[in-house]
Design a protein around this motif. Structure first.
Motif, PDB file in Angstrom:
ATOM      1  N   ASN A 169       0.829  -1.208   0.000  1.00  0.00           N
ATOM      2  CA  ASN A 169       0.000   0.000   0.000  1.00  0.00           C
ATOM      3  C   ASN A 169       0.860   1.254   0.000  1.00  0.00           C
ATOM      4  N   GLU A 170       1.980   1.205   0.752  1.00  0.00           N
ATOM      5  CA  GLU A 170       2.853   2.365   0.863  1.00  0.00           C
ATOM      6  C   GLU A 170       3.561   2.693  -0.437  1.00  0.00           C
ATOM      7  N   PRO A 215      12.600  15.014  12.634  1.00  0.00           N
ATOM      8  CA  PRO A 215      11.771  16.158  12.231  1.00  0.00           C
ATOM      9  C   PRO A 215      10.303  15.918  12.587  1.00  0.00           C
ATOM     10  N   GLU A 216       9.647  16.926  13.083  1.00  0.00           N
ATOM     11  CA  GLU A 216       8.248  16.791  13.483  1.00  0.00           C
ATOM     12  C   GLU A 216       7.381  16.383  12.298  1.00  0.00           C
ATOM     13  N   ARG A 217       7.757  16.830  11.125  1.00  0.00           N
ATOM     14  CA  ARG A 217       6.993  16.477   9.924  1.00  0.00           C
ATOM     15  C   ARG A 217       6.991  14.962   9.693  1.00  0.00           C
ATOM     16  N   VAL A 218       8.142  14.325   9.891  1.00  0.00           N
ATOM     17  CA  VAL A 218       8.245  12.879   9.688  1.00  0.00           C
ATOM     18  C   VAL A 218       7.458  12.142  10.761  1.00  0.00           C
ATOM     19  N   LEU A 219       7.556  12.594  12.001  1.00  0.00           N
ATOM     20  CA  LEU A 219       6.797  11.969  13.081  1.00  0.00           C
ATOM     21  C   LEU A 219       5.299  12.045  12.798  1.00  0.00           C
ATOM     22  N   THR A 220       4.846  13.190  12.316  1.00  0.00           N
ATOM     23  CA  THR A 220       3.423  13.360  11.998  1.00  0.00           C
ATOM     24  C   THR A 220       3.012  12.437  10.859  1.00  0.00           C
ATOM     25  N   MET A 221       3.849  12.321   9.837  1.00  0.00           N
ATOM     26  CA  MET A 221       3.533  11.446   8.707  1.00  0.00           C
ATOM     27  C   MET A 221       3.405   9.998   9.165  1.00  0.00           C
ATOM     28  N   GLN A 222       4.293   9.571  10.062  1.00  0.00           N
ATOM     29  CA  GLN A 222       4.212   8.194  10.541  1.00  0.00           C
ATOM     30  C   GLN A 222       2.980   7.995  11.427  1.00  0.00           C
ATOM     31  N   ARG A 223       2.689   8.954  12.284  1.00  0.00           N
ATOM     32  CA  ARG A 223       1.490   8.833  13.124  1.00  0.00           C
ATOM     33  C   ARG A 223       0.236   8.731  12.259  1.00  0.00           C
ATOM     34  N   ASN A 224       0.172   9.552  11.231  1.00  0.00           N
ATOM     35  CA  ASN A 224      -1.004   9.527  10.355  1.00  0.00           C
ATOM     36  C   ASN A 224      -1.089   8.214   9.581  1.00  0.00           C
ATOM     37  N   TRP A 225       0.059   7.670   9.182  1.00  0.00           N
ATOM     38  CA  TRP A 225       0.035   6.431   8.404  1.00  0.00           C
ATOM     39  C   TRP A 225      -0.407   5.263   9.280  1.00  0.00           C
ATOM     40  N   VAL A 424     -10.108  -0.576  19.133  1.00  0.00           N
ATOM     41  CA  VAL A 424      -9.122   0.306  18.523  1.00  0.00           C
ATOM     42  C   VAL A 424      -8.877  -0.184  17.103  1.00  0.00           C
ATOM     43  N   ASN A 425      -8.772   0.725  16.172  1.00  0.00           N
ATOM     44  CA  ASN A 425      -8.526   0.346  14.784  1.00  0.00           C
ATOM     45  C   ASN A 425      -7.325   1.129  14.246  1.00  0.00           C
ATOM     46  N   TYR A 426      -6.719   0.595  13.183  1.00  0.00           N
ATOM     47  CA  TYR A 426      -5.528   1.213  12.606  1.00  0.00           C
ATOM     48  C   TYR A 426      -5.667   1.332  11.098  1.00  0.00           C
ATOM     49  N   ARG A 427      -5.079   2.393  10.579  1.00  0.00           N
ATOM     50  CA  ARG A 427      -4.979   2.538   9.133  1.00  0.00           C
ATOM     51  C   ARG A 427      -3.893   1.609   8.591  1.00  0.00           C
ATOM     52  N   LEU A 428      -2.860   1.368   9.390  1.00  0.00           N
ATOM     53  CA  LEU A 428      -1.735   0.526   8.997  1.00  0.00           C
ATOM     54  C   LEU A 428      -2.201  -0.872   8.614  1.00  0.00           C
ATOM     55  N   ARG A 429      -1.631  -1.422   7.550  1.00  0.00           N
ATOM     56  CA  ARG A 429      -1.935  -2.783   7.121  1.00  0.00           C
ATOM     57  C   ARG A 429      -0.648  -3.602   7.068  1.00  0.00           C
ATOM     58  N   GLU A 546      11.406  11.637   1.288  1.00  0.00           N
ATOM     59  CA  GLU A 546      10.562  10.696   0.541  1.00  0.00           C
ATOM     60  C   GLU A 546      10.535   9.312   1.181  1.00  0.00           C
ATOM     61  N   HIS A 547      11.435   9.060   2.110  1.00  0.00           N
ATOM     62  CA  HIS A 547      11.481   7.754   2.786  1.00  0.00           C
ATOM     63  C   HIS A 547      10.794   7.786   4.147  1.00  0.00           C
ATOM     64  N   ALA A 548      10.048   8.847   4.424  1.00  0.00           N
ATOM     65  CA  ALA A 548       9.451   9.022   5.752  1.00  0.00           C
ATOM     66  C   ALA A 548       8.511   7.889   6.129  1.00  0.00           C
ATOM     67  N   ILE A 549       7.802   7.322   5.164  1.00  0.00           N
ATOM     68  CA  ILE A 549       6.865   6.240   5.467  1.00  0.00           C
ATOM     69  C   ILE A 549       7.507   4.889   5.184  1.00  0.00           C
ATOM     70  N   LEU A 550       7.849   4.640   3.945  1.00  0.00           N
ATOM     71  CA  LEU A 550       8.293   3.312   3.527  1.00  0.00           C
ATOM     72  C   LEU A 550       9.480   2.797   4.335  1.00  0.00           C
ATOM     73  N   HIS A 551      10.638   3.298   4.026  1.00  0.00           N
ATOM     74  CA  HIS A 551      11.866   2.749   4.591  1.00  0.00           C
ATOM     75  C   HIS A 551      11.937   2.943   6.099  1.00  0.00           C
ATOM     76  N   LEU A 552      11.616   4.129   6.582  1.00  0.00           N
ATOM     77  CA  LEU A 552      11.776   4.395   8.007  1.00  0.00           C
ATOM     78  C   LEU A 552      10.809   3.584   8.855  1.00  0.00           C
ATOM     79  N   LEU A 553       9.576   3.426   8.385  1.00  0.00           N
ATOM     80  CA  LEU A 553       8.610   2.640   9.141  1.00  0.00           C
ATOM     81  C   LEU A 553       8.987   1.156   9.126  1.00  0.00           C
TER      82      LEU A 553
END
Length: 833
Positions: A169-170, A215-225, A424-429, A546-553
């Motif tokens: 999905n990512e 960076p706060e931006r990356v933390l927010t992106m991961q929380r949202n994902w 509790v539910n998650y967007r993460l798959r 650009e790796h804030a979600i895929l690689h870092l997560l």
């Protein structure tokens, strides 16, 4: 003896050879020294480095050299993210084998990086396509399988028709393949997954431990994902059938207003609900069409809502009302249960759907202003869903409660009645790690008709990727047709069996490479506990946003999963993260299609590696975008030439001085230079340690060089020691940025040991105390004069001098002084009228 013209190519080759032969940057575990692990995201071996690489790796190299000079045992490795689609597609395009293409490119890029003088411990170099690397990830997979973290299931998948493989999905961006930009299709397939969702809570909670380092931006992106949401889980019984529809909702306060049910086209009950429908063919066609739609588009807010009635009803558990069941195009199996209790009065998607198909609305949340007047929002007055807070109406015993309090109260009622529970539910798959391409690590399982899925025994690993395979022009994997690879004996029963022909997602390799760097030549295990216990976590990680979600997560998940399978002790891989900005030219990102690419090789050949590094670090703060400028790199070269000429001119006057000497000066000029020298040490140290502000650090060194030029003639004869100290300081402070030039000048000044092994200078606070201070005088807020006074002079003495200044007295002739404010060593402010 004249040094001659600054020749960066000769100097740089010389020092690169010396560093390599001396093993200058080679490190081992040493508990007696503080460790520092700095890492840039390893590159895909395309064959050529670009300016984005140069920026990323130059940032890391300055940090590595700086920390080493501060006394840290610095691990700074490099390797290659060598598996995956880009290498395979490029090999197909160039009519060669991916292995040949990849290893050739690695050799070329290694030489390019060495030409830039980066301080890598090249003994630790890895390539993810080598069997001695991917053997260990095959073992990881088997341990995950044993622990239940890896599993196989049949489900709809994102399929890229051009890359001929599934995507996680990512890896789907706005409905398109993240690699080739082709439109993604949906395809039912049996695939291997990793249970990243088992770690959803920990992945979310541990983001708090990274505050201040990431960076706060990356933390927010991961929380949202990850997307954790709280609500209720309840079931709606299907009328006249022995089936129920489970639902997760974040709005239990609106349960009394649910008037119909929407289910995903992929929902397992769809075929059962519609089995005897008179319009079965029409329903099946609608469902097939929706299943082939892109899931990203189906979740978009602007999607036109469409649905079809299944012919069946379910029962609202709290009102007993019958709710028609629809298949709707905006409901996905990827979130919740794949079914949505529709509350059209209070959800905009449901509102649009209800209006389109003439379905009823029921208001259960009343706006506060109407509530205060004793009125109720009428369904007929709604032009859109009411989604703001309010008070419950038409909700039985819960009427009058504010809706936030009602959420908890209704869930407690559902739980007590056996109708539902808090959930509790998650967007993460879960992470789909199967890829239907050749150039990747084989998944180590065997399929046996008698035994089922059988793990390959660890003593038979690695399962080698056959390098004699002929890649196909259409991109499809040749492995399924290779009998020599596919056909094998079952390890459990010995009967004929078949190997898995899918390979791992390339992100599998990049999710643990930072651990292998700690112990890259270990043949008994992927890494030792001693090595990872000492080096981990990575102290500073550097790479693109650009790796804030895929690689870092994925890397965060992998670290935790390896911890739980006994491989490591760390819970997070990267303590600090810097996401550098892009390199632009002519206002746009550099790309071949735009014709605005700057070749680093040509810049190095023309100006040298040091000038290239200096420009890329000076032109912009590292987190900001950088606009390439031909004039900028020419300016960087001129500055380095100026530093060279300074030492050339004063060579016979210079001694092998210690940077930031504490020797007392004898003249005003020497005191002035000593102040500038120690102030520069303070500023550069602060700027590098404070968010890596290399541009301001370099600017400070430039100011020191200017000061040396201004005072050199006066000090060359009288106090050459002051010049020697200041130049040694400038060269040392500049060395992490322009290491080759600085090593050469350091040697010319008479030092035998390499500058890279010297300690970082420390400023002397006493040198920053001036005997005379310039104070500014203001009259009613406007500057009217300046004067020199002894540092720390009494306020009364300073006030007297200020009032007697000729220009100040002129503005006070016809005024009465009301107040005089003295700010020590800075300012005198006179208030008069």
């Amino acid at each position: 003896m004249a040094l001659g013209k600054y020749d960066p190519q000769a100097i740089e080759r010389k020092w690169q050879r010396i560093w390599q032969e001396s093993g200058c940057f080679e490190v081992e575990v040493d508990p007696s020294k503080p460790k520092y692990y700095v890492l840039e995201m390893f590159p895909y071996p395309s064959g050529k480095i670009h300016m984005g690489h140069v920026r990323n790796y130059s940032i890391g190299d300055v940090v590595a050299r700086f920390k080493s000079m501060q006394g840290c045992n610095v691990l700074h490795p490099m390797g290659w993210d060598a598996f995956g689609l880009p290498a395979e597609n490029a090999a197909i395009k160039n009519s060669t084998h991916p292995a040949h293409w990849t290893y050739r490119n690695i050799a070329e890029m290694r030489e390019q990086l060495k030409r830039l003088g980066y301080s890598y411990d090249w003994r630790r170099e890895i390539a993810s396509c080598r069997p001695e690397y991917y053997k260990w990830e095959q073992i990881f997979f088997l341990r995950f399988l044993e622990k239940g973290l890896a599993y196989r299931k049949h489900s709809p998948q994102n399929w890229c028709p051009d890359c001929n493989t599934v995507l996680a999905n990512e890896q789907v961006e706005e409905g398109r393949c993240w690699r080739c930009d082709s439109e993604v299709e949906q395809k039912d397939m049996e695939q291997w997954f990793l249970r990243i969702t088992d770690y959803a809570d920990e992945l979310l909670a541990d983001l708090d431990t990274l505050e201040g380092g990431w960076p706060e931006r990356v933390l927010t992106m991961q929380r949202n994902w990850i997307g954790r949401s709280y609500g209720a889980e309840l079931t709606f019984r299907v009328k006249d059938m022995d089936h129920s529809i489970p639902v997760f909702t974040t709005r239990p306060d609106t349960l009394f207003g649910a008037t119909f049910m929407s289910v995903a086209a992929e929902h397992p009950l769809v075929d059962i609900l519609t089995a005897d429908a008179p319009d079965k063919a029409e329903i099946d066609a609608f469902v097939a069409n929706i299943r082939n739609m892109d899931r990203i588009k189906r979740g978009a807010d602007d999607l036109e809502k469409e649905g079809i009635f299944t012919g069946k009803y379910c029962v609202n558990p709290v009102t007993g009302a019958l709710m028609p069941i629809y298949v709707a195009n905006f409901v996905l199996m990827g979130y919740g249960t794949g079914a949505v209790m529709a509350v059209p009065a209070h959800d905009q998607r449901d509102f649009e759907f209800a209006r389109k198909y003439g379905l009823p609305l029921k208001t259960v949340i009343n706006p506060p202003d109407l509530h205060a007047r004793g009125e109720v929002l009428a369904e007929a007055d709604l032009t859109e869903a009411y989604t703001a807070p309010g008070f419950l109406v038409n909700s039985g015993d819960f009427d009058g409660m504010d809706n936030e309090s009602a959420k908890k109260a209704i869930v407690e009622h559902l739980d007590a009645s056996g109708l539902g529970k808090m959930a509790v539910n998650y967007r993460l798959r879960d992470w789909n790690v199967s890829r239907q391409r050749f150039w990747g690590a084989p998944i180590p399982v065997i399929y046996c008709d008698a035994c089922g899925v059988v793990p390959v025994p660890e003593d038979q690993l690695p399962v080698l990727l056959p390098e004699d395979a002929q890649v196909r022009s259409d991109g499809k994997s040749p492995l399924p047709a290779m009998e020599s690879f596919v056909n094998c004996d079952c390890p459990a029963c010995g009967k004929p069996a078949r190997r898995e022909t899918d390979t791992f997602d390339t992100f599998f390799e990049s999710s643990w490479y930072y651990l292998r760097y700690c112990d890259p030549r270990n043949e008994e295990s992927p890494f030792s506990q001693e090595a990872t216990g000492y080096w981990m976590n990575v102290d500073q990680y550097i790479g693109g946003i650009e790796h804030a979600i895929l690689h870092l997560l994925y890397s965060r998940f992998f670290t935790k999963a390896l911890r739980d399978t006994g491989f490591v002790q760390a819970s997070e891989p990267f303590a600090n993260l810097l996401t550098q900005g892009m390199v632009l030219k002519d206002g746009g990102k550099m790309s071949k299609s735009k014709g605005n690419v700057v070749d680093p090789n040509s810049m190095i050949e023309r100006y040298g590696a040091d000038a290239t590094r200096l420009f890329i670090l000076f032109a912009s703060p590292p987190v900001k975008e950088l606009e390439w400028s031909d004039q900028g790199i020419e300016g960087a070269f001129r500055f380095l030439s100026r530093v060279w000429r300074l030492v050339e001119e004063l060579e016979d006057k210079l001694a092998a001085a210690t940077p930031a000497s504490h020797a007392e000066p004898n003249s005003d000029a020497a005191r002035q230079l000593r102040f500038k020298e120690h102030d520069t040490v303070r500023r550069v140290t602060r700027d590098i340690e404070n968010e890596f502000q290399f541009n301001t650090a370099i600017a400070a060194v430039m100011e020191l060089v200017n000061e040396i030029y201004a005072l050199k003639d006066e000090l060359a004869a009288s106090e050459p020691a002051a010049l020697s100290s200041a130049i040694a300081t400038a060269v040392t402070l500049l060395s992490p940025v322009a290491p080759h030039l600085c090593e050469e000048l350091w040697s010319i000044m008479g030092h035998a040991e390499p500058l890279a092994t010297r300690p970082w200078p420390i400023h002397d606070e006493a040198a920053l105390v001036k005997d005379q201070i310039t104070l500014v005088v203001q009259v009613n807020g406007k500057v009217r004069g300046k004067f020199e006074a002894p540092s720390g002079a009494p306020a009364a003495e300073v006030e007297k001098i200020a009032l007697e200044l000729e220009n100040v007295a002129k503005y006070l002739e016809s005024a009465t002084v009301r107040k005089v404010i003295v700010i020590p060593n800075k300012l005198v402010n006179i208030v008069a009228n």
